[in-house]
Design a protein around this motif. Structure first.
Motif, PDB file in Angstrom:
ATOM      1  N   ILE A   6       0.841  -1.250   0.099  1.00 15.39           N
ATOM      2  CA  ILE A   6       0.049  -0.026   0.009  1.00 15.39           C
ATOM      3  C   ILE A   6       0.903   1.195   0.122  1.00 15.39           C
ATOM      4  N   GLU A   7       1.958   1.383   0.765  1.00 12.91           N
ATOM      5  CA  GLU A   7       2.723   2.500   0.899  1.00 12.91           C
ATOM      6  C   GLU A   7       3.590   2.712  -0.504  1.00 12.91           C
ATOM      7  N   LEU A  13       0.486   3.989  -2.796  1.00 13.65           N
ATOM      8  CA  LEU A  13       0.198   5.315  -2.636  1.00 13.65           C
ATOM      9  C   LEU A  13       1.173   6.484  -3.169  1.00 13.65           C
ATOM     10  N   LYS A  14       2.411   6.110  -2.869  1.00 13.15           N
ATOM     11  CA  LYS A  14       3.624   7.126  -3.221  1.00 13.15           C
ATOM     12  C   LYS A  14       3.519   7.046  -4.909  1.00 13.15           C
ATOM     13  N   GLU A  15       3.364   6.110  -5.745  1.00 13.12           N
ATOM     14  CA  GLU A  15       3.023   6.051  -7.040  1.00 13.12           C
ATOM     15  C   GLU A  15       1.992   6.864  -7.620  1.00 13.12           C
ATOM     16  N   SER A  16       0.889   6.973  -6.778  1.00 13.54           N
ATOM     17  CA  SER A  16      -0.313   7.808  -6.992  1.00 13.54           C
ATOM     18  C   SER A  16       0.074   9.083  -6.781  1.00 13.54           C
ATOM     19  N   GLY A  17       0.778   9.444  -6.112  1.00 10.93           N
ATOM     20  CA  GLY A  17       0.798  11.023  -5.543  1.00 10.93           C
ATOM     21  C   GLY A  17       0.379  11.425  -4.316  1.00 10.93           C
ATOM     22  N   ILE A  18       0.186  10.259  -3.463  1.00 15.21           N
ATOM     23  CA  ILE A  18      -0.270  10.559  -2.057  1.00 15.21           C
ATOM     24  C   ILE A  18       0.822  10.115  -1.081  1.00 15.21           C
TER      25      ILE A  18
END
Length: 310
Positions: free
Chosen positions: A168-169, A172-177
């Motif tokens: 998940i971490e 999320l990083k790859e999604s810009g979150i």
């Protein structure tokens, strides 16, 4: 991994839009006009400096027949009970549930009702709301999700879910979150609560937007006093928030768009059901439980003590 986001408002809609834009497998649970608008035209996300629209997978709870790896629960506190039987139906043995609510202690409450399912705890930093059906407005650039297992979680469960939490971490990083896989989620969630609760309480009490608390004066002083009362409760709970928590939360407030408001404030203003119980009256209950005075919260609660909320 398959992500399911229950709730497609400012929080859930933001998560779903960012994950989908990054090519992740995400499905949103929604209803009404917002659902139909997303099905027809996709989900539009408007940010301070840009915007985008993505076609999203979205349906109702009744229509969803898949089995997710991760469930983000992003509903209002008063709708939480409705998600329990739904999660029981769709979760598999290794599904991880992460509640992202404004209400402190949600993960523990859900875990008590979802025996055998790994329920974490979490919180989110985002200023967003539904602008119109199919459209989410973000009033700032902050977008951070904090999540993790509580201290009471067994070592076996922690070991079993850690690969998923780390996946998940990365997603999320790859999604810009911005993700934070926390080793002290109770404290981190309470720290988020120490901002959103005072902001919601002050906004509703004064019927004021963020700019009123960004200037020196009575409104800002009330906001500070509420933070200090939550800090005192955290000390009594042995979850001591940072000594400079007032400065931390003032920085968050000052970085918001001047017109930003808390969802509880908007709901009360519009005569809708609100999270008043979890964001204001829960502080009074915690203060009583841990023998901590909460006079400013009591002042605010008194204004809203007449009505359906208790």
């Amino acid at each position: 991994m398959k992500y399911l986001i229950i709730g497609a408002g400012g929080t859930g809609g933001g998560i779903g839009a960012f994950l989908t834009r990054a090519g992740k497998d995400a499905t949103l649970i929604a209803r009404g006009k917002h659902l139909h608008a997303m099905q027809e035209n996709g989900l539009r996300l408007i940010m301070p400096d840009s915007e985008f629209c993505v076609p999203v997978k979205v349906c109702t709870m009744e229509e969803y027949q898949d089995t997710p790896d991760v469930i983000f629960v992003c509903v209002k506190g008063y709708s939480l009970e409705d998600t329990i039987p739904f999660i029981r139906r769709i979760a598999k043995a290794d599904t991880v549930v992460i509640p992202i609510l404004n209400i402190y202690g949600t993960g523990k409450k859900m875990q008590d009702q979802l025996t055998g399912i790994a329920v974490m705890d979490g919180c989110i930093y985002i200023a967003a709301e539904i602008k119109e059906p199919g459209s989410i407005l973000m009033s700032g650039n902050i977008f951070r999700i904090v999540y993790g297992p509580r201290q009471e979680t067994s070592k076996d469960v922690k070991a079993a879910v850690m690969p998923t939490l780390m996946h998940i971490e990365q997603d999320l990083k790859e999604s810009g979150i911005t993700p934070l896989l926390s080793e002290q989620i109770e404290k981190d969630a309470l720290q988020k609560f120490s901002f959103v609760s005072p902001m919601a309480a002050c906004g509703a009490f004064y019927n004021a937007q963020a700019f009123a608390f960004q200037m020196k004066g009575q409104f800002r002083n009330t906001f500070i006093s509420l933070i200090e009362e939550v800090k005192a409760i955290s000390d009594a709970m042995d979850l001591s928030l940072p000594e400079n928590i007032v400065e931390i939360n003032l920085k968050i407030m000052d970085d918001l768009a001047p017109t930003a408001t808390a969802s509880m404030h908007r709901d009360i203003r519009d005569g809708k059901q609100s999270e008043l119980d979890g964001l204001v009256f829960e502080v009074l209950r915690l203060g009583k439980k841990y023998h901590v005075p909460t006079p400013v919260y009591e002042m605010i609660a008194e204004k809203f003590n007449i009505g359906t909320e208790k």
